[in-house]
Design a protein around this motif. Structure first.
Motif, PDB file in Angstrom:
ATOM      1  N   SER A 173       0.904  -1.112   0.007  1.00 42.92           N
ATOM      2  CA  SER A 173       0.127  -0.021   0.173  1.00 42.92           C
ATOM      3  C   SER A 173       0.880   1.291   0.018  1.00 42.92           C
ATOM      4  O   SER A 173       2.005   1.197   0.468  1.00 42.92           O
ATOM      5  CB  SER A 173      -0.857  -0.137   1.181  1.00 42.92           C
ATOM      6  N   ILE A 174       0.324   2.311  -0.381  1.00 40.91           N
ATOM      7  CA  ILE A 174       0.912   3.573  -0.409  1.00 40.91           C
ATOM      8  C   ILE A 174       0.062   4.414   0.624  1.00 40.91           C
ATOM      9  O   ILE A 174      -1.114   4.770   0.303  1.00 40.91           O
ATOM     10  CB  ILE A 174       0.867   4.275  -1.968  1.00 40.91           C
ATOM     11  N   LEU A 189      -2.944   3.113  -6.805  1.00 44.13           N
ATOM     12  CA  LEU A 189      -2.189   3.207  -7.588  1.00 44.13           C
ATOM     13  C   LEU A 189      -2.846   3.481  -9.208  1.00 44.13           C
ATOM     14  O   LEU A 189      -2.428   4.355  -9.844  1.00 44.13           O
ATOM     15  CB  LEU A 189      -1.339   1.718  -7.955  1.00 44.13           C
ATOM     16  N   LYS A 190      -3.987   3.156  -9.185  1.00 42.20           N
ATOM     17  CA  LYS A 190      -4.856   3.464 -10.580  1.00 42.20           C
ATOM     18  C   LYS A 190      -5.052   5.085 -10.525  1.00 42.20           C
ATOM     19  O   LYS A 190      -4.596   5.528 -11.435  1.00 42.20           O
ATOM     20  CB  LYS A 190      -6.249   2.697 -10.620  1.00 42.20           C
ATOM     21  N   ASP A 191      -5.466   5.531  -9.424  1.00 43.15           N
ATOM     22  CA  ASP A 191      -5.747   6.701  -9.421  1.00 43.15           C
ATOM     23  C   ASP A 191      -4.238   7.597  -9.558  1.00 43.15           C
ATOM     24  O   ASP A 191      -4.511   8.941 -10.358  1.00 43.15           O
ATOM     25  CB  ASP A 191      -6.392   7.391  -7.980  1.00 43.15           C
ATOM     26  N   LEU A 192      -3.032   7.239  -9.233  1.00 45.62           N
ATOM     27  CA  LEU A 192      -2.054   7.852  -9.251  1.00 45.62           C
ATOM     28  C   LEU A 192      -1.550   8.155 -10.930  1.00 45.62           C
ATOM     29  O   LEU A 192      -1.194   9.123 -11.158  1.00 45.62           O
ATOM     30  CB  LEU A 192      -0.929   7.138  -8.534  1.00 45.62           C
ATOM     31  N   HIS A 200      -2.654  17.531  -6.850  1.00 47.12           N
ATOM     32  CA  HIS A 200      -1.897  17.309  -5.421  1.00 47.12           C
ATOM     33  C   HIS A 200      -2.594  15.998  -5.000  1.00 47.12           C
ATOM     34  O   HIS A 200      -3.834  15.619  -5.345  1.00 47.12           O
ATOM     35  CB  HIS A 200      -2.424  18.509  -4.629  1.00 47.12           C
ATOM     36  N   ILE A 201      -1.877  15.315  -4.151  1.00 48.91           N
ATOM     37  CA  ILE A 201      -2.339  13.992  -3.590  1.00 48.91           C
ATOM     38  C   ILE A 201      -3.460  14.354  -2.747  1.00 48.91           C
ATOM     39  O   ILE A 201      -4.392  13.379  -2.668  1.00 48.91           O
ATOM     40  CB  ILE A 201      -1.057  13.362  -2.749  1.00 48.91           C
ATOM     41  N   SER A 202      -3.596  15.484  -1.950  1.00 44.81           N
ATOM     42  CA  SER A 202      -4.644  15.661  -1.173  1.00 44.81           C
ATOM     43  C   SER A 202      -6.107  15.544  -2.109  1.00 44.81           C
ATOM     44  O   SER A 202      -7.289  15.413  -1.468  1.00 44.81           O
ATOM     45  CB  SER A 202      -4.624  17.123  -0.586  1.00 44.81           C
ATOM     46  N   ASP A 203      -5.851  15.849  -3.465  1.00 45.50           N
ATOM     47  CA  ASP A 203      -7.195  15.553  -4.001  1.00 45.50           C
ATOM     48  C   ASP A 203      -7.611  14.297  -4.543  1.00 45.50           C
ATOM     49  O   ASP A 203      -8.786  14.060  -5.063  1.00 45.50           O
ATOM     50  CB  ASP A 203      -7.197  16.471  -5.342  1.00 45.50           C
ATOM     51  N   VAL A 204      -6.674  13.262  -4.543  1.00 44.15           N
ATOM     52  CA  VAL A 204      -6.889  11.946  -4.959  1.00 44.15           C
ATOM     53  C   VAL A 204      -6.872  10.681  -3.893  1.00 44.15           C
ATOM     54  O   VAL A 204      -7.362   9.744  -4.377  1.00 44.15           O
ATOM     55  CB  VAL A 204      -6.048  11.547  -5.957  1.00 44.15           C
ATOM     56  N   TYR A 205      -6.244  11.090  -2.956  1.00 47.78           N
ATOM     57  CA  TYR A 205      -6.032   9.942  -1.876  1.00 47.78           C
ATOM     58  C   TYR A 205      -7.431   9.465  -1.207  1.00 47.78           C
ATOM     59  O   TYR A 205      -8.425  10.421  -1.406  1.00 47.78           O
ATOM     60  CB  TYR A 205      -5.168  10.256  -0.806  1.00 47.78           C
ATOM     61  N   ILE A 206      -7.365   8.277  -0.930  1.00 46.81           N
ATOM     62  CA  ILE A 206      -8.513   7.698  -0.245  1.00 46.81           C
ATOM     63  C   ILE A 206      -8.489   7.916   1.267  1.00 46.81           C
ATOM     64  O   ILE A 206      -7.467   7.424   1.825  1.00 46.81           O
ATOM     65  CB  ILE A 206      -8.853   6.426  -0.315  1.00 46.81           C
ATOM     66  N   PRO A 207      -9.556   8.891   1.808  1.00 49.03           N
ATOM     67  CA  PRO A 207      -9.187   8.844   3.305  1.00 49.03           C
ATOM     68  C   PRO A 207      -9.585   7.835   4.325  1.00 49.03           C
ATOM     69  O   PRO A 207      -9.084   7.709   5.380  1.00 49.03           O
ATOM     70  CB  PRO A 207     -10.350  10.066   3.491  1.00 49.03           C
TER      71      PRO A 207
END
Length: 450
Positions: A173-174, A189-192, A200-207
């Motif tokens: 995991s990341i 990884l797919k979203d990345l 920005h990562i803040s817009d795409v990460y899963i909380p």
């Protein structure tokens, strides 16, 4: 791939090669052999031969071999290695495995070994792990992981991930953290890969991300990972900062060790021992429960002595005593085993009262069926219906009581923070034997009017 099979011929050949110091032949022979299979070989060699092989082979393989060895074999090998040689092995291991090995070393050489580790960050991580209780998530975790900051853009994130991944054996995991290293979520990884490099990562990460505290018990971590089918789980400290991760291979070890402890406890072994341990260690592990069995046997004999007159008039009651005791013990163990399994898997539903009622109904049904068979057999065998009825009624009551005891005891122990696996061994068997015999002769005395 053909499964590895250790034979006497192979062991003899390796021993001969070591004796003749045919190093190149040994290296060629073991080059493609998995480290777990090499560990199996070394476990069968003497200390000198084992140390010779460890020193001969490259550290990138022998470091993993060390983690697979029996503890006493590993201890003997480490005693024959210098601090620098041990440090070389630890350099190749993940921090959790390295910390485990450091923890087994004599205290007087620990600092020397750590000082010989060339990668100072690796050494610092190992030292950090040593401060955690080994029976906690902190003592189980590894420091190797991939984490990114929510303030980074995707391009920066990818560059940092490449650098971090070099030190991580498997990237499960990341994890996303803020500037204070507090865990915020995880990154797909797919979203990345499908997001603009300027995002920005803040817009795409899963909380949403499951995590455990450093002080959590390994057994609880195992339950969480099993429930949610996780291959790895992040570990956070009291402030919510990401400090490590636990992977599924570590949890498999926890589950296996817990199962082995419970199995030994159920068999009446009070300490964690193996077949190759000394006679004294094996005796200390077994004797307490055997003594309990002796006390229980003496207690049962004393109870039977109180009904000596009745037994002399109805000798048939004596012959059915082993059956009553065995049924009481068997039913108690069955009931307690189901409860202990439910507690271990965290899938018991309802309160104690509901569980006892259910067990009483189940025991009553089983008891009536078995007592019916016993009534017919005893009546035909002896031709005395009243005596057959007394034995059969006693059997029903004994089964019900044994079922209730087998259900209540592990629940009671669990509430008191005691391992309920104790209740599946000689403890429950002996207690039910005594209660069973007392109930048996008391009911028989009442029904036979003696």
């Amino acid at each position: 791939m053909t499964p590895f099979k250790l034979t006497e011929e192979l062991l003899s050949e390796i021993g001969q090669l070591i004796e003749n110091q045919q190093n190149s032949t040994l290296e060629t022979m073991l080059e493609e052999v998995h480290y777990a299979d090499i560990a199996e070989i070394i476990n069968e060699l003497n200390d000198g031969q084992a140390t010779y092989l460890i020193k001969l082979l490259d550290s990138d393989k022998t470091s993993d071999v060390l983690t697979e060895l029996d503890e006493d074999i590993r201890e003997a090998i480490l005693n024959n290695l210098s601090a620098k040689e041990i440090a070389g092995e630890l350099e190749e291991l993940d921090t959790d495995d390295a910390a485990d090995i450091i923890g087994e070393l004599p205290k007087e050489i620990v600092n020397e070994v750590i000082s010989k580790i060339e990668d100072r960050d690796h050494a610092k991580d190992i030292v950090d792990l040593l401060r955690y209780d080994e029976n906690s998530a902190g003592g189980l975790m590894a420091k190797e992981l991939v984490k990114v900051r929510e303030s980074w853009n995707v391009l920066t994130c990818v560059k940092e991930m490449r650098a971090q991944a070099e030190n991580v054996t498997r990237v499960h995991s990341i994890y996303v953290v803020d500037d204070d290293d507090k865990l915020k979520g995880r990154l797909s990884l797919k979203d990345l890969l499908t997001t603009s490099t300027r995002s920005h990562i803040s817009d795409v990460y899963i909380p949403k991300v499951d995590s455990v505290n450093v002080n959590e018990k390994p057994e609880e971590v195992a339950k969480i990972m099993s429930k949610y089918d996780l291959e790895a789980i992040p570990v956070v400290d009291e402030m919510g900062r990401l400090v490590g991760r636990i992977t599924i291979d570590d949890i498999v070890d926890v589950i296996r060790e817990e199962a082995e402890r419970d199995y030994q406890m159920a068999a009446g072994i009070s300490q964690d021992v193996e077949a190759d341990d000394s006679i004294w260690d094996l005796t200390r592990a077994r004797l307490p429960w055997l003594f309990l069995g002796l006390v229980g046997g003496v207690g049962a004999a004393a109870i039977m002595g109180g009904f000596e007159d009745m037994i002399s008039k109805h000798a048939i009651l004596f012959f059915f005593t082993p059956l009553i005791a065995a049924m009481a013990g068997n039913v108690g163990v069955q009931s307690s085993a189901i409860i202990v399994q439910g507690l271990a898997n965290d899938d018991l539903k309802g309160g104690v009262g509901n569980r006892l009622i259910k067990e009483m109904l189940l025991a009553t049904l089983n008891g009536l069926i078995l007592a019916g068979v016993l009534l017919i057999f005893t009546w035909i065998y002896k031709g005395d219906f009243l005596t057959a009825l007394a034995i059969s009624i006693s059997l029903v009551v004994v089964i019900i009581v044994a079922g209730l005891i087998g259900t209540f005891i592990p629940l009671f122990l669990d509430k008191r923070g005691i391992d309920p696996a104790i209740a599946t061994g000689p403890f429950i068997t002996t207690s039910n034997d005594i209660f069973g015999i007392l109930i048996y002769f008391s009911i028989a005395k009442i029904l036979l009017g003696i």
